[in-house]
Design a protein around this motif. Structure first.
Motif, short mmCIF file in Angstrom:
data_model
loop_
_atom_site.label_atom_id
_atom_site.label_comp_id
_atom_site.label_asym_id
_atom_site.label_seq_id
_atom_site.Cartn_x
_atom_site.Cartn_y
_atom_site.Cartn_z
N LEU A 3 8.63 -21.58 17.61
CA LEU A 3 8.90 -20.21 18.05
C LEU A 3 7.64 -19.45 18.47
O LEU A 3 7.69 -18.63 19.39
CB LEU A 3 9.63 -19.45 16.94
N GLU A 4 6.52 -19.75 17.85
CA GLU A 4 5.27 -19.06 18.21
C GLU A 4 4.74 -19.51 19.58
O GLU A 4 3.82 -18.90 20.12
CB GLU A 4 4.21 -19.26 17.13
N HIS A 5 5.34 -20.56 20.16
CA HIS A 5 4.90 -21.08 21.46
C HIS A 5 5.70 -20.52 22.64
O HIS A 5 5.30 -20.72 23.78
CB HIS A 5 5.03 -22.60 21.49
N VAL A 6 6.83 -19.86 22.39
CA VAL A 6 7.69 -19.43 23.50
C VAL A 6 7.40 -17.99 23.89
O VAL A 6 7.02 -17.16 23.05
CB VAL A 6 9.19 -19.64 23.18
N ASP A 7 7.56 -17.70 25.18
CA ASP A 7 7.23 -16.37 25.69
C ASP A 7 8.14 -15.27 25.15
O ASP A 7 7.68 -14.16 24.92
CB ASP A 7 7.28 -16.36 27.22
N ASP A 8 9.41 -15.55 24.99
CA ASP A 8 10.36 -14.54 24.51
C ASP A 8 11.20 -15.16 23.39
O ASP A 8 12.26 -15.74 23.64
CB ASP A 8 11.25 -14.08 25.67
N PRO A 9 10.73 -15.06 22.14
CA PRO A 9 11.43 -15.74 21.04
C PRO A 9 12.86 -15.26 20.82
O PRO A 9 13.72 -16.05 20.46
CB PRO A 9 10.56 -15.46 19.81
N THR A 10 13.14 -13.98 21.07
CA THR A 10 14.51 -13.49 20.88
C THR A 10 15.44 -14.11 21.92
O THR A 10 16.52 -14.61 21.57
CB THR A 10 14.55 -11.95 20.95
N LEU A 11 15.03 -14.13 23.17
CA LEU A 11 15.84 -14.76 24.21
C LEU A 11 16.02 -16.25 23.93
O LEU A 11 17.12 -16.79 24.06
CB LEU A 11 15.19 -14.57 25.59
N PHE A 12 14.95 -16.91 23.52
CA PHE A 12 15.01 -18.33 23.19
C PHE A 12 16.08 -18.59 22.12
O PHE A 12 16.91 -19.48 22.26
CB PHE A 12 13.63 -18.80 22.71
N LEU A 13 16.07 -17.78 21.06
CA LEU A 13 17.04 -17.98 19.98
C LEU A 13 18.46 -17.61 20.41
O LEU A 13 19.42 -18.26 19.97
CB LEU A 13 16.62 -17.18 18.74
#
Length: 191
Positions: A81-91
């Protein structure tokens, strides 16, 4: 998800028994790996012999067929999760793709409050993996997860490796102050 890890470090992590995908594959009845890194997946397949690894971009791709007909016990995001640009969208996208195939998610992220960060701050230093976009605390991780529509079942703060007798002060500090531990582990459900 994120089974490749850091490609240049995989063989070293295998030697140290710290590569998460191998450890999970060894104890699970069935373990399937997903990653965005095609070069890394090719390495896993052709050099290490892992066949149940597939390319998927969680944000842009729809469900892959290898998962669509199955129900899984856990979806694990280990240090992703710390690697993705938008963690909320990713989840949110993760939930949309996997909610019918898995009830529980386990997320691990580095803890912003870990002891080594405080020691380095006292020396006016910041030490970070340059691929990271975020630091998380239990609250900020929970905020991102709830914002993505996930429900928190609980969390723990853990050390990334055992603390030996030589580091007795660290052992005492993290026992007394768990917020100084290295990793946040959060269990979530998609229902």
């Amino acid at each position: 998800v994120g089974c490749v890890d850091h490609l240049p470090l995989i063989e070293k992590k295998i030697d140290e028994n710290t590569w998460l995908h191998k450890r999970l594959d060894k104890v699970a009845t069935k373990c399937l790996g997903i990653d965005i890194n095609q070069e890394g997946l090719d390495f896993l397949r052709h050099k290490l012999g892992y066949q149940d690894v597939y390319q998927m971009d969680i944000i842009n791709d729809s469900m892959i067929s290898q998962i669509s007909g199955e129900k899984w016990d856990f979806l694990i995001l280990g240090e992703i999760l710390e690697h993705v640009d938008d963690p909320t969208l990713f989840l949110k996208k993760l939930k949309a793709n996997f909610k019918d195939h898995c009830d529980s998610i386990i997320i691990t992220v580095p803890n912003a409050f870990k002891l080594v960060n405080f020691r380095r701050a006292l020396k006016h230093e910041e030490f970070i993996n340059t691929d990271h976009r975020f630091w998380f605390t239990p609250f900020t991780l929970a905020k991102v997860c709830v914002g993505a529509g996930l429900n928190i079942d609980g969390f723990e703060l853990v050390l990334d490796k055992p603390v030996g007798l030589r580091r007795i002060l660290k052992k005492i500090l993290v026992s007394r102050y768990p917020m100084l531990r290295d990793i946040i582990v959060m269990k979530l459900n998609m229902t």
